[in-house]
Design a protein around this motif. Structure first.
Motif, PDB file in Angstrom:
ATOM      1  N   PHE A  30      52.434 -25.245 -38.550  1.00 31.77           N
ATOM      2  CA  PHE A  30      51.110 -24.807 -38.090  1.00 31.77           C
ATOM      3  C   PHE A  30      50.658 -25.629 -36.883  1.00 31.77           C
ATOM      4  O   PHE A  30      50.255 -25.081 -35.862  1.00 31.77           O
ATOM      5  CB  PHE A  30      50.085 -24.933 -39.226  1.00 31.77           C
ATOM      6  N   PHE A  31      50.728 -26.963 -36.992  1.00 28.28           N
ATOM      7  CA  PHE A  31      50.279 -27.817 -35.898  1.00 28.28           C
ATOM      8  C   PHE A  31      51.142 -27.648 -34.652  1.00 28.28           C
ATOM      9  O   PHE A  31      50.631 -27.667 -33.532  1.00 28.28           O
ATOM     10  CB  PHE A  31      50.232 -29.288 -36.333  1.00 28.28           C
ATOM     11  N   LYS A  32      52.448 -27.465 -34.838  1.00 25.31           N
ATOM     12  CA  LYS A  32      53.317 -27.251 -33.685  1.00 25.31           C
ATOM     13  C   LYS A  32      52.954 -25.969 -32.948  1.00 25.31           C
ATOM     14  O   LYS A  32      52.912 -25.933 -31.716  1.00 25.31           O
ATOM     15  CB  LYS A  32      54.791 -27.221 -34.110  1.00 25.31           C
ATOM     16  N   LEU A  33      52.671 -24.913 -33.694  1.00 21.82           N
ATOM     17  CA  LEU A  33      52.291 -23.638 -33.081  1.00 21.82           C
ATOM     18  C   LEU A  33      50.960 -23.763 -32.346  1.00 21.82           C
ATOM     19  O   LEU A  33      50.823 -23.342 -31.197  1.00 21.82           O
ATOM     20  CB  LEU A  33      52.211 -22.537 -34.149  1.00 21.82           C
ATOM     21  N   GLN A  34      49.978 -24.363 -33.005  1.00 17.58           N
ATOM     22  CA  GLN A  34      48.666 -24.526 -32.388  1.00 17.58           C
ATOM     23  C   GLN A  34      48.747 -25.417 -31.147  1.00 17.58           C
ATOM     24  O   GLN A  34      48.121 -25.145 -30.125  1.00 17.58           O
ATOM     25  CB  GLN A  34      47.666 -25.125 -33.386  1.00 17.58           C
ATOM     26  N   ALA A  35      49.519 -26.474 -31.236  1.00 18.84           N
ATOM     27  CA  ALA A  35      49.658 -27.401 -30.115  1.00 18.84           C
ATOM     28  C   ALA A  35      50.365 -26.733 -28.937  1.00 18.84           C
ATOM     29  O   ALA A  35      49.981 -26.938 -27.786  1.00 18.84           O
ATOM     30  CB  ALA A  35      50.419 -28.644 -30.559  1.00 18.84           C
ATOM     31  N   LYS A  36      51.369 -25.913 -29.247  1.00 20.61           N
ATOM     32  CA  LYS A  36      52.084 -25.213 -28.181  1.00 20.61           C
ATOM     33  C   LYS A  36      51.138 -24.268 -27.451  1.00 20.61           C
ATOM     34  O   LYS A  36      51.148 -24.202 -26.223  1.00 20.61           O
ATOM     35  CB  LYS A  36      53.269 -24.435 -28.763  1.00 20.61           C
ATOM     36  N   GLU A  37      50.307 -23.558 -28.191  1.00 21.37           N
ATOM     37  CA  GLU A  37      49.336 -22.648 -27.583  1.00 21.37           C
ATOM     38  C   GLU A  37      48.317 -23.407 -26.742  1.00 21.37           C
ATOM     39  O   GLU A  37      47.850 -22.911 -25.725  1.00 21.37           O
ATOM     40  CB  GLU A  37      48.625 -21.823 -28.659  1.00 21.37           C
ATOM     41  N   GLY A  38      47.969 -24.609 -27.188  1.00 20.68           N
ATOM     42  CA  GLY A  38      47.000 -25.420 -26.461  1.00 20.68           C
ATOM     43  C   GLY A  38      47.618 -26.290 -25.376  1.00 20.68           C
ATOM     44  O   GLY A  38      46.907 -26.917 -24.591  1.00 20.68           O
TER      45      GLY A  38
ATOM     46  N   ILE B  11      49.410 -29.089 -25.776  1.00 16.12           N
ATOM     47  CA  ILE B  11      49.309 -30.523 -26.066  1.00 16.12           C
ATOM     48  C   ILE B  11      50.345 -30.893 -27.125  1.00 16.12           C
ATOM     49  O   ILE B  11      50.805 -30.028 -27.866  1.00 16.12           O
ATOM     50  CB  ILE B  11      47.897 -30.922 -26.564  1.00 16.12           C
ATOM     51  N   PRO B  12      50.705 -32.160 -27.229  1.00 18.27           N
ATOM     52  CA  PRO B  12      51.654 -32.566 -28.268  1.00 18.27           C
ATOM     53  C   PRO B  12      51.044 -32.413 -29.673  1.00 18.27           C
ATOM     54  O   PRO B  12      49.862 -32.717 -29.870  1.00 18.27           O
ATOM     55  CB  PRO B  12      51.918 -34.046 -27.963  1.00 18.27           C
ATOM     56  N   TYR B  13      51.837 -31.943 -30.623  1.00 22.09           N
ATOM     57  CA  TYR B  13      51.302 -31.713 -31.962  1.00 22.09           C
ATOM     58  C   TYR B  13      50.896 -33.014 -32.646  1.00 22.09           C
ATOM     59  O   TYR B  13      49.948 -33.043 -33.427  1.00 22.09           O
ATOM     60  CB  TYR B  13      52.279 -30.902 -32.834  1.00 22.09           C
ATOM     61  N   GLN B  14      51.599 -34.121 -32.328  1.00 26.56           N
ATOM     62  CA  GLN B  14      51.228 -35.407 -32.934  1.00 26.56           C
ATOM     63  C   GLN B  14      49.819 -35.816 -32.501  1.00 26.56           C
ATOM     64  O   GLN B  14      49.048 -36.351 -33.289  1.00 26.56           O
ATOM     65  CB  GLN B  14      52.214 -36.525 -32.531  1.00 26.56           C
ATOM     66  N   ARG B  15      49.482 -35.544 -31.249  1.00 26.70           N
ATOM     67  CA  ARG B  15      48.147 -35.872 -30.748  1.00 26.70           C
ATOM     68  C   ARG B  15      47.092 -35.032 -31.469  1.00 26.70           C
ATOM     69  O   ARG B  15      46.006 -35.505 -31.773  1.00 26.70           O
ATOM     70  CB  ARG B  15      48.057 -35.635 -29.242  1.00 26.70           C
ATOM     71  N   MET B  16      47.431 -33.779 -31.756  1.00 28.96           N
ATOM     72  CA  MET B  16      46.499 -32.906 -32.459  1.00 28.96           C
ATOM     73  C   MET B  16      46.255 -33.429 -33.886  1.00 28.96           C
ATOM     74  O   MET B  16      45.113 -33.484 -34.343  1.00 28.96           O
ATOM     75  CB  MET B  16      47.048 -31.479 -32.507  1.00 28.96           C
ATOM     76  N   ILE B  17      47.311 -33.831 -34.569  1.00 27.87           N
ATOM     77  CA  ILE B  17      47.172 -34.363 -35.930  1.00 27.87           C
ATOM     78  C   ILE B  17      46.374 -35.663 -35.900  1.00 27.87           C
ATOM     79  O   ILE B  17      45.471 -35.878 -36.711  1.00 27.87           O
ATOM     80  CB  ILE B  17      48.555 -34.563 -36.589  1.00 27.87           C
ATOM     81  N   LYS B  18      46.663 -36.535 -34.931  1.00 24.44           N
ATOM     82  CA  LYS B  18      45.927 -37.799 -34.793  1.00 24.44           C
ATOM     83  C   LYS B  18      44.444 -37.533 -34.576  1.00 24.44           C
ATOM     84  O   LYS B  18      43.587 -38.166 -35.191  1.00 24.44           O
ATOM     85  CB  LYS B  18      46.480 -38.623 -33.630  1.00 24.44           C
ATOM     86  N   SER B  19      44.134 -36.583 -33.718  1.00 26.66           N
ATOM     87  CA  SER B  19      42.739 -36.245 -33.438  1.00 26.66           C
ATOM     88  C   SER B  19      42.032 -35.746 -34.691  1.00 26.66           C
ATOM     89  O   SER B  19      40.880 -36.107 -34.966  1.00 26.66           O
ATOM     90  CB  SER B  19      42.676 -35.182 -32.339  1.00 26.66           C
ATOM     91  N   LEU B  20      42.721 -34.928 -35.475  1.00 23.62           N
ATOM     92  CA  LEU B  20      42.154 -34.413 -36.720  1.00 23.62           C
ATOM     93  C   LEU B  20      41.845 -35.543 -37.695  1.00 23.62           C
ATOM     94  O   LEU B  20      40.749 -35.619 -38.260  1.00 23.62           O
ATOM     95  CB  LEU B  20      43.118 -33.415 -37.363  1.00 23.62           C
ATOM     96  N   VAL B  21      42.794 -36.457 -37.876  1.00 26.41           N
ATOM     97  CA  VAL B  21      42.592 -37.590 -38.790  1.00 26.41           C
ATOM     98  C   VAL B  21      41.464 -38.483 -38.285  1.00 26.41           C
ATOM     99  O   VAL B  21      40.604 -38.923 -39.063  1.00 26.41           O
ATOM    100  CB  VAL B  21      43.911 -38.381 -38.980  1.00 26.41           C
ATOM    101  N   ASP B  22      41.424 -38.746 -36.972  1.00 29.48           N
ATOM    102  CA  ASP B  22      40.357 -39.569 -36.389  1.00 29.48           C
ATOM    103  C   ASP B  22      38.977 -38.949 -36.622  1.00 29.48           C
ATOM    104  O   ASP B  22      38.027 -39.631 -36.998  1.00 29.48           O
ATOM    105  CB  ASP B  22      40.576 -39.773 -34.890  1.00 29.48           C
ATOM    106  N   ARG B  23      38.866 -37.653 -36.389  1.00 30.11           N
ATOM    107  CA  ARG B  23      37.573 -36.973 -36.582  1.00 30.11           C
ATOM    108  C   ARG B  23      37.144 -36.990 -38.045  1.00 30.11           C
ATOM    109  O   ARG B  23      35.978 -37.181 -38.365  1.00 30.11           O
ATOM    110  CB  ARG B  23      37.645 -35.532 -36.087  1.00 30.11           C
ATOM    111  N   TYR B  24      38.097 -36.784 -38.933  1.00 32.46           N
ATOM    112  CA  TYR B  24      37.812 -36.805 -40.372  1.00 32.46           C
ATOM    113  C   TYR B  24      37.278 -38.181 -40.773  1.00 32.46           C
ATOM    114  O   TYR B  24      36.254 -38.301 -41.444  1.00 32.46           O
ATOM    115  CB  TYR B  24      39.089 -36.473 -41.148  1.00 32.46           C
ATOM    116  N   ALA B  25      37.970 -39.226 -40.334  1.00 30.60           N
ATOM    117  CA  ALA B  25      37.563 -40.594 -40.676  1.00 30.60           C
ATOM    118  C   ALA B  25      36.189 -40.911 -40.092  1.00 30.60           C
ATOM    119  O   ALA B  25      35.328 -41.482 -40.772  1.00 30.60           O
ATOM    120  CB  ALA B  25      38.598 -41.589 -40.167  1.00 30.60           C
TER     121      ALA B  25
END
Length: 85
Positions: free
Chosen positions: A54-62, A64-78
């Motif tokens: 899921f993150f790879k697909l979303q990141a490809k469409e955007g 951006i690297p998928y790892q950065r997207m996951i990091k951003s999600l965790v940061d916002r949650y915290a």
């Protein structure tokens, strides 16, 4: 290095604008000061294949690297739950 272009005949209004204009000093910071480096910690995290796909697909469409997207999600949650206290 490319040869410098010298313009000889500018329209009168442009020539006048250039004549009366003022050079503005560069106000931007140097490139190394444009982005702040975060203090990060590398971790190993096991995620489901479905989540990573899921993150790879979303990141490809955007684009951006998928790892950065996951990091951003965790940061916002915290941040959200840190501020809720």
């Amino acid at each position: 290095m490319k040869k410098k272009i010298v313009y000889k005949k500018a329209p009168k209004d442009i020539a006048e604008a250039l004549r009366v204009s003022e050079r503005v000093p560069d106000f931007l910071p140097s490139p190394d000061r444009l982005v702040f480096k975060e203090d990060t910690v590398k971790v190993t995290l096991a995620l489901s294949r479905e989540s990573v796909a899921f993150f790879k697909l979303q990141a490809k469409e955007g684009g951006i690297p998928y790892q950065r997207m996951i990091k951003s999600l965790v940061d916002r949650y915290a941040r959200h739950f840190q501020n809720a206290r």
